[in-house]
Design an enzyme around this catalytic site. Structure first.
Site, PDB file in Angstrom:
ATOM      1  N   THR A   6       0.928  -1.022   0.093  1.00  0.00           N
ATOM      2  CA  THR A   6      -0.078  -0.053  -0.089  1.00  0.00           C
ATOM      3  C   THR A   6       0.919   1.186   0.060  1.00  0.00           C
ATOM      4  O   THR A   6       2.072   1.147   0.343  1.00  0.00           O
ATOM      5  CB  THR A   6      -0.961  -0.040   1.335  1.00  0.00           C
ATOM      6  N   ASP A  38      -8.779  -1.617   4.677  1.00  0.00           N
ATOM      7  CA  ASP A  38      -8.748  -0.439   5.582  1.00  0.00           C
ATOM      8  C   ASP A  38      -8.358   1.021   5.008  1.00  0.00           C
ATOM      9  O   ASP A  38      -8.706   2.120   5.384  1.00  0.00           O
ATOM     10  CB  ASP A  38      -7.964  -0.450   6.926  1.00  0.00           C
TER      11      ASP A  38
HETATM   12  N1  ASP Z   1      -3.942  -2.304   4.147  1.00  0.00           N
HETATM   13  C1  ASP Z   1      -4.115  -2.979   2.608  1.00  0.00           C
HETATM   14  C2  ASP Z   1      -5.263  -3.632   2.693  1.00  0.00           C
HETATM   15  O1  ASP Z   1      -5.524  -4.589   3.702  1.00  0.00           O
HETATM   16  C3  ASP Z   1      -2.998  -3.835   2.519  1.00  0.00           C
HETATM   17  C4  ASP Z   1      -1.575  -3.214   2.851  1.00  0.00           C
HETATM   18  O2  ASP Z   1      -1.296  -2.161   3.431  1.00  0.00           O
HETATM   19  O3  ASP Z   1      -0.837  -3.909   2.018  1.00  0.00           O
HETATM   20  O4  ASP Z   1      -5.954  -3.509   1.741  1.00  0.00           O
END
Ligand code: ASP
Length: 307
Positions: free
Chosen positions: A174, A205
């Site tokens: 992300t 999230d």
């Molecule tokens: N938080 C992100 C999600 O769950 C993924 C990530 O941060 O790698 O979609």
């Protein structure tokens, strides 16, 4: 001089030196530096924290190394579904999109939701309709394609598992940015392709205000990365802000309490970046590594990957 700061992340997880080549490491660090420099360029000209976080995140979305925009992970159907959010700590306004498939820069669309509609969150086709109305660039599936992400998906596409980006076991992908500008305003932005092989229009999230993204001038700006389901249940970004507001914790104490104690107890792996009006950024993670960086005032930029 009024302080200003930009901090960014490009995902957290089991990122260790042995899973990396020297060449790849340099590419990641250069990608982080480019994003920092885009955000810093805005801030040093007295620009706004909102413009700075957006500029940094656009750079990271355009870089296929990171799981956001170009280079987003594949869904179970072999597509891309991207989520993004942005929040202005000055006005308390926020915008978010979820499950957008072909908008080039989901973070730009999230800001459009904030500024051009009376809503906070739009998803799927409706969100893309708004993007069309405002002539945002769209891209074909080839643009978002990345060979590494394709391989990741191929290895698990026939299973029911979803996988966080960057590694076979647990690694997250992300991108995000937080900033403090010379006017004393903070802002946060987060953008992601989510999890490899995700199904049923799963949303993490990142686009949820209070979970993966939050900003308030009287406390701080926060952008998270990690296993989204845990971050949603723990309302992570808002929890950091609440610990500062209601318990009087410093930003450092608040970030550590949430990431190293509360999240660890629930099994929520990942990390976050945060900044308050002092301009000293926090980059905290309970995983092996987190792609990260910051630049304060006119100092040299700092970037790092491992713990
Ligand atoms: N938080 C992100 C999600 O769950 C993924 C990530 O941060 O790698 O979609």
């Amino acid at each position: 001089m009024k302080p200003f700061t930009i901090a960014i992340h490009g995902g957290a997880g089991t990122i260790s030196p042995d899973s990396m080549t020297a060449e790849k490491e340099q590419l990641y660090l250069r990608g982080l530096e480019q994003a920092l420099s885009a955000g810093h360029a805005v801030l040093k000209e007295n620009g706004s924290a909102m413009d700075a976080v957006m500029a940094a995140v656009v750079q990271l979305e355009d870089n296929p190394l990171f799981n956001a925009g170009r280079g987003s992970v594949f869904t179970h159907e072999g597509l891309h579904e991207m989520d993004a959010a942005i929040m202005d700590g000055n006005s308390g306004n926020a915008g978010a999109v979820a499950g957008v498939k072909s908008v080039r820069n989901p973070i730009v669309l999230a800001r459009l939701v904030m500024e051009k509609t009376e809503h906070v969150m739009l998803h799927g086709n409706g969100a893309e309709e708004l993007a069309k109305l405002h002539h945002l660039p769209f891209e074909s599936p080839e643009y978002f394609y990345d060979a590494y992400r394709y391989e990741q998906w191929q290895s698990i596409r026939d299973t029911e598992t979803t996988q966080l980006d960057h590694s076979k076991n647990k690694k997250f992908g992300t991108v995000g940015a937080v900033a403090l500008d010379v006017h004393g305003n903070v802002a946060a932005a987060t953008s992601t392709g989510g999890m490899t092989n995700k199904r049923f229009s799963r949303i993490g999230d990142s686009p949820i205000i209070g979970a993966g993204t939050y900003a308030a001038n009287h406390t701080c700006a926060v952008s998270c990365t990690g296993h989204g389901e845990y971050f949603i249940r723990s309302v992570v970004a808002y929890d950091v802000s609440c610990l500062m507001e209601y318990k009087g914790l410093s930003i450092e104490e608040a970030c550590r309490t949430v990431v190293m104690e509360k999240l660890v107890k629930t099994g929520g792996e990942g990390g976050l970046i945060a900044v308050d009006k002092t301009g000293i950024p926090q980059l905290v993670f309970n995983s092996e590594g987190m792609y990260r960086g910051y630049q304060i005032n006119h100092e040299m930029p700092f970037t790092a990957i491992y713990r």
